[in-house]
Design a protein around this motif. Structure first.
Motif, PDB file in Angstrom:
ATOM      1  N   GLU A   1     128.369  41.959 107.997  1.00  0.00           N
ATOM      2  CA  GLU A   1     129.428  42.334 108.931  1.00  0.00           C
ATOM      3  C   GLU A   1     130.583  41.331 108.899  1.00  0.00           C
ATOM      4  O   GLU A   1     131.756  41.714 108.828  1.00  0.00           O
ATOM      5  CB  GLU A   1     128.861  42.421 110.353  1.00  0.00           C
TER       6      GLU A   1
ATOM      7  N   VAL B   1     134.297  42.398 107.624  1.00  0.00           N
ATOM      8  CA  VAL B   1     135.404  42.345 108.591  1.00  0.00           C
ATOM      9  C   VAL B   1     136.527  41.455 108.074  1.00  0.00           C
ATOM     10  O   VAL B   1     137.710  41.800 108.152  1.00  0.00           O
ATOM     11  CB  VAL B   1     134.892  41.850 109.965  1.00  0.00           C
TER      12      VAL B   1
ATOM     13  N   LYS C   1     138.323  43.114 105.179  1.00  0.00           N
ATOM     14  CA  LYS C   1     139.198  44.174 105.683  1.00  0.00           C
ATOM     15  C   LYS C   1     140.500  43.593 106.214  1.00  0.00           C
ATOM     16  O   LYS C   1     141.588  44.142 105.999  1.00  0.00           O
ATOM     17  CB  LYS C   1     138.464  44.955 106.782  1.00  0.00           C
TER      18      LYS C   1
ATOM     19  N   ILE D   1     132.579  49.604 111.007  1.00  0.00           N
ATOM     20  CA  ILE D   1     133.682  48.698 110.674  1.00  0.00           C
ATOM     21  C   ILE D   1     134.859  49.474 110.095  1.00  0.00           C
ATOM     22  O   ILE D   1     136.005  49.307 110.515  1.00  0.00           O
ATOM     23  CB  ILE D   1     133.216  47.627 109.664  1.00  0.00           C
TER      24      ILE D   1
END
Length: 802
Positions: free
Chosen positions: A561, A565, A568, A600
Motif C-alpha cells: 500500500e 500510494v 501514484k 487505491i
C-alpha cells in the motif's frame, strides 16, 4: 432406477411454484441459464402475487405452456424476489382430450388427431409417461408406421427427456448447473448412461473428478475392482498428473501405484496391480491411452509430440536455404542496415541474423537485456532487403499474402512485437483461427500463407499448441522461435522450447552478452545471477532501480500500500504498476492485494462509479481486469489485461441483464453476470499470467508462506517483467530459499528424445526408465523477523535513482 420412478419423484414435493410461461427475460444458449416471468397458478409458498420471476438452468420454454418448478424463493438485493429452480417438469395433460390435443400439436410432426386418439385408446391417459419409459409400446399402436413412432418418441424425449434427466441428476446430488452440463453432453441418454456407467462422467464431462463419479458408482452398487471403476481411475490419474505437473507421459510403474492409492482411498477395498494393469491394456486397445517403452501417454499428447517432430524434420530436410545468399551479399546488406538503423550488432547477434536467414529454422534464446528484440528487428529488416519485399502491408494487393507472420502466446507479447518491429503481430490462437468450440481453422489442409514466421515467448508454448502451429505451416517457410528457456515452462503439458534446445538437432543461437547492464540495470544483473542459482550478498541493499523492503507476510499488504500510494503520487498509473504473487489466498495473496489496490486506484466512497458485486468481489468502471479464458469471437484471449469502461444495469438495457464492458487495448468485450467468472482483477496477478508482459514497476512479495510455490524459474520470470523499477518485499531467507530451489520435479517429456532419434537415426537414444526415488523437499523452519525496518523510510524512495 426405472424411468417411472424418476417421474414419480414429483410426488415427494418440496417447495414448488406452478405457472404458465409469459416472457423470457434472458436465455444463455451455451449453458441454458434462463430468467423468465410466469403467470402463477399454484404454489405451496407464502406468496400471493399473480406473477413470479423464475431463474435457473432451463431449456427454451414454449410460450403458453405450464411448468412446475421446484427450488427456493430468494430475495435478490437488487431484483427482488426470484424463485431459483433446482429441478422442474412440464405439466402433462391429465385428460384424454388434453393428451390427444398435445400429441396432435405442432410439437409432433406427422401425428394427426386420429393417430393421437389411437395412442390414447391403446395406452390410456398416461400414455406419455408409458411411452417415455417403454418406447416399444408404440409397436402396439394400430396403423402407426415405425418411422412415425420414432419421430413421436424422439420429440417426446426432446421435450421431456431433459426434465427426467435433471430430476435424476438432482436425486444423485448434482446441482442444476452441473446437471445441465451433463445433459448437454449426453442429451436423452443421460439417465441411461449415468446408471449403467457413471464413470464415463470422468472422461466426458469437464469438472467431474473421480471421487464424485465414485460416490455415484457406490450408490449404484459399483465398487471394488469393477473394470469401469479401474479404467476411470486410470484415465483420471493420468490426465491429472499431466495437467497439474506438465508431464507428457507417466512411467507405468508410477501410474499404477498412484491409481492403486486412489482406488483404495476412495473405497476401502484392496485392489491388485494385475487388475489395474489389465484395464490399462484394455484402455490402450480402445485407443484411450498410448503405451510405449513402458511409458503411458494421453493420445493427444503422444500424437502432438510425434506430429511436432515430423513437421520439424520436414522443415529441416529442405535444402533450398543452403548458400541462399553469398557471404559478401549478406555482409554488405548487414552493413547498410546497421548504418540505416544506427546500430552495431555484436558477433553473436550477426550470427543469429545470418542463421535465421540462411536456415529453414532457428531458435534464438537468451535472458533479459541480451538483445533478442534487436535481433528480431534485424532479421525482419534484412529479410526484406535481401528478398526485395516491402515491410508495409499496404503495398500488397488484396490477394497477395503479406510474407511476414509475427505471433506470440499472449496479446501483450504480440503488442510488444509490433512496437519493436513496426509489423503487425497477433496471438498464436488468432493466427491459427481458434474459434473456441470446433478448434482451429488453420491446419495441414488449410495452412498459413507466408514466407517467414517469428514466434516470441516460445517458452510459453505447450506441446498441443506447438503441434497445431507447426502443422499449420506451409512448405518452404522459414521459422524463427524466440524465447528464454529459463522462464517458467508452459501452463499446459510439455516444455517445448527447452526440449528443442536440448535435442541439439535444431540450429540455435544463445545470446549471452548483457547490453542493458551497461546502461546501469541492476535488475538485469540480478536476473542473470538468479538464473545461475545465486544471489548477491547485498541483495537487500538499495539500488538505483530496485530495492528490498524486509517485512513479514502479515506486513506485506501495508508495504504494498505504501509503495503504490507513493508511486501514484509520482504520476504512475494502474497500468504502470504490477504486483506479482504466486498464491491467491492469505494475507500476502493475490485476492487480498487486488482488493487493496482497487481501493487505491479506483475507490468508490460516494458510489459515483457504477459497480457490480460478484461473490466477494466488486467490479467498477475503471477497474483493471484480467481475461481468464479464450474468447476468440471477441479477439480476446487468456492473459489479456483490460479496463472496465462501462457497466449497464438490467433496467438500462433490452436484455434485462447486468452487463460489464471491458476494453482490451481498444477491443471491447461484453460480459453478463453469468460470464463474470471469465475475468478477475489484475492489479495483482500470478507470475504465470504476467508472462509475455513488461511493466515499468514490478512489486514482488516473497515470503515463507509462499514456500510451496517458490522456485528459481518463478522468481526469475517475475523479476524479468520489470522494465524500470523492481520492489522486492518480504523475507530475504525466503528469497534465497526460492532461488536455490530448482523446479522440484522435472517434467516428463519425450520430445527431445524423439527429435534425436528422428533427426539422427543412426544414433538412436533410448528413454531410460528409472525408479522414482524423488523425496519431497522438506520445509525448513526459519526464524521470522517481526521488524519491518522502515520507520523513517518511504518505500517509494527506494525506486529513485541516486
Amino acid at each position: 432406477m426405472e424411468g417411472q420412478e424418476t417421474l414419480d419423484l414429483f410426488n415427494d414435493q418440496g417447495k414448488f411454484i406452478k405457472g404458465k410461461h409469459l416472457v423470457t427475460i434472458f436465455h444463455n444458449e451455451s449453458n441454458l441459464y434462463t430468467v423468465m416471468r410466469i403467470r402463477l397458478e399454484e404454489t405451496n409458498l407464502d406468496y400471493d402475487d399473480k406473477e413470479a420471476v423464475i431463474t435457473g438452468y432451463l431449456p427454451k420454454v414454449h410460450e403458453g405452456e405450464t411448468y412446475i418448478f421446484y427450488g427456493e424463493m430468494k430475495d435478490h438485493p437488487k431484483f427482488g424476489l426470484q424463485f431459483q429452480v433446482e429441478h422442474f417438469r412440464k405439466e402433462l395433460p391429465q385428460t384424454k382430450q388434453g393428451v390427444v390435443a398435445y400429441l396432435s400439436s405442432d410439437l409432433f410432426k406427422g401425428i394427426g388427431k386420429k393417430t393421437a386418439e389411437s395412442i390414447v385408446d391403446t395406452l390410456g391417459e398416461n400414455a406419455i409417461t408409458k411411452i417415455l419409459n417403454q418406447p416399444s409400446l408404440l409397436d402396439n399402436i394400430p396403423k402407426l408406421p415405425p418411422e412415425k413412432a420414432k419421430i413421436l418418441y424422439d420429440a417426446l424425449m426432446e421435450h421431456q427427456g431433459l426434465e427426467q434427466a435433471m430430476i435424476a441428476l438432482n436425486q444423485y446430488g448434482f446441482g442444476p448447473q452441473l446437471a445441465m452440463k451433463i445433459y448437454q453432453v449426453y442429451k436423452d441418454q443421460t439417465v441411461q448412461i449415468i446408471q449403467s456407467n457413471p464413470y464415463k462422467l470422468v472422461e466426458d464431462v469437464e469438472g467431474i473428478g473421480f471421487t464424485r463419479a465414485d460416490d455415484l458408482g457406490s450408490q449404484l452398487g459399483i465398487s471394488g475392482n469393477h473394470p469401469d471403476r479401474i479404467k476411470a481411475a486410470c484415465l483420471y490419474t493420468l490426465e491429472n498428473e499431466c495437467m497439474q505437473k506438465g508431464h507428457v507421459y507417466i512411467h507405468a510403474k508410477n501410474l499404477l501405484e498412484l491409481v492403486k492409492v486412489l482406488l483404495e482411498e476412495s473405497q476401502s477395498a484392496l485392489i491388485e496391480f494385475k487388475d489395474i494393469s489389465n484395464e490399462m491394456i484394455k484402455l490402450q486397445e480402445e485407443g484411450k491411452v498410448v503405451i510405449e517403452e513402458r511409458l503411458i501417454y494421453l493420445p493427444s499428447l503422444y500424437y502432438a509430440e510425434k506430429g511436432l517432430v515430423t513437421k520439424i524434420k520436414r522443415l529441416l530436410d529442405q535444402d533450398q536455404y543452403d548458400d541462399q545468399f553469398p557471404e559478401s551479399e549478406f555482409l554488405l546488406a548487414l552493413g547498410n542496415l546497421e548504418e540505416r538503423l544506427k546500430v552495431h550488432y555484436a558477433p553473436t547477434q550477426k550470427d543469429a541474423i545470418q542463421k535465421a536467414l540462411m536456415s529453414p529454422m532457428l531458435i534464438l534464446t537468451g535472458g533479459p537485456g541480451t538483445g533478442k528484440t534487436t535481433v528480431i528487428k534485424g532479421i525482419v529488416e534484412l529479410y526484406a532487403d535481401l528478398h526485395g519485399c516491402s515491410l508495409d502491408p499496404k503495398d500488397y494487393k488484396e490477394d497477395e499474402p503479406f510474407p511476414f507472420l509475427l505471433a506470440a502466446p499472449t496479446g501483450r507479447a504480440a503488442k510488444r512485437m509490433t512496437e519493436s518491429t513496426g509489423l503487425p503481430a497477433v496471438t498464436i490462437h488468432r493466427l491459427l483461427g481458434w474459434n473456441g468450440t470446433e478448434g482451429f481453422n488453420k491446419d495441414e489442409d488449410n495452412p498459413l500463407d507466408g514466407k517467414i514466421i517469428i514466434v516470441d515467448e516460445t517458452s510459453m508454448l505447450d506441446v498441443w499448441l506447438a503441434n497445431q502451429l507447426f502443422k499449420s505451416l506451409p512448405e518452404n517457410i522459414q521459422v524463427i522461435l524466440v524465447g528464454d528457456e529459463d522462464q517458467l515452462p508452459s501452463v499446459g503439458p510439455g516444455q517445448v522450447l527447452k526440449d528443442l534446445l536440448q535435442s541439439e538437432r535444431i540450429p540455435s543461437v544463445r545470446l549471452t552478452d548483457i547490453y542493458r547492464q551497461a546502461e546501469g540495470s541492476s535488475i538485469i544483473e540480478l536476473a542473470h545471477d538468479i538464473k545461475k542459482g545465486m544471489l548477491p550478498n547485498e541483495v537487500s541493499a538499495q539500488q538505483g532501480d530496485r530495492s528490498f523492503i524486509k517485512c513479514t507476510a502479515n506486513q506485506i499488504a501495508d508495504v504494498v500500500e505504501k509503495v503504490v500510494v507513493n508511486a501514484k503520487k509520482k504520476g504512475y498509473t494502474k497500468k504502470d504498476i504490477q504486483v506479482l504473487a504466486p498464491m491467491y489466498r492469505g494475507p500476502a495473496g493475490i485476492d487480498k492485494l487486488n482488493g487493496l489496490m482497487q481501493e487505491i486506484f479506483n475507490p468508490n466512497p460516494d458510489r459515483s462509479r457504477k459497480e457490480i458485486s460478484f461473490g466477494d468481489v466488486k467490479y467498477r468502471t475503471g477497474d483493471k481486469v484480467l481475461q481468464l479464458v479464450n474468447q476468440p469471437e471477441n479477439n480476446v484471449y487468456n492473459g489479456d489485461m483490460g479496463e472496465i469502461v462501462s457497466i449497464f444495469y438490467a433496467k438500462e438495457n433490452t436484455e434485462k441483464e447486468d452487463m460489464i464492458v471491458v476494453s482490451f487495448d481498444g477491443i471491447e468485450a461484453t460480459y453478463t453476470r453469468q460470464d463474470l467468472n471469465q475475468i478477475t482483477h489484475a492489479y495483482c496477478c500470478s507470475v504465470h499470467k504476467s508472462q509475455g508482459s513488461e511493466f515499468p514497476i514490478v512489486i514482488l512479495p516473497v515470503v515463507k508462506s509462499y514456500y510451496r510455490m517458490l522456485n528459481r524459474n518463478l522468481i526469475y520470470t517475475a523479476i524479468t517483467r520489470s522494465k524500470k523499477f523492481l520492489i522486492l518485499c518480504g523475507e530475504e531467507d525466503a528469497l534465497r530459499m526460492g532461488v536455490a530451489r530448482a523446479e522440484e520435479q522435472a517434467r516428463l517429456t519425450s520430445l527431445k528424445i524423439k527429435l534425436q532419434e528422428t533427426l539422427n537415426p543412426t544414433n538412436k537414444v533410448k528413454i531410460v526408465i528409472e525408479e522414482d526415488d524423488h523425496i519431497p523437499y522438506e520445509e525448513k523452519i526459519m526464524d521470522v523477523d517481526p521488524m519491518i525496518g522502515m520507520e523513517n523510510i518511504t518505500p517509494y524512495d527506494f525506486m529513485l535513482n541516486k
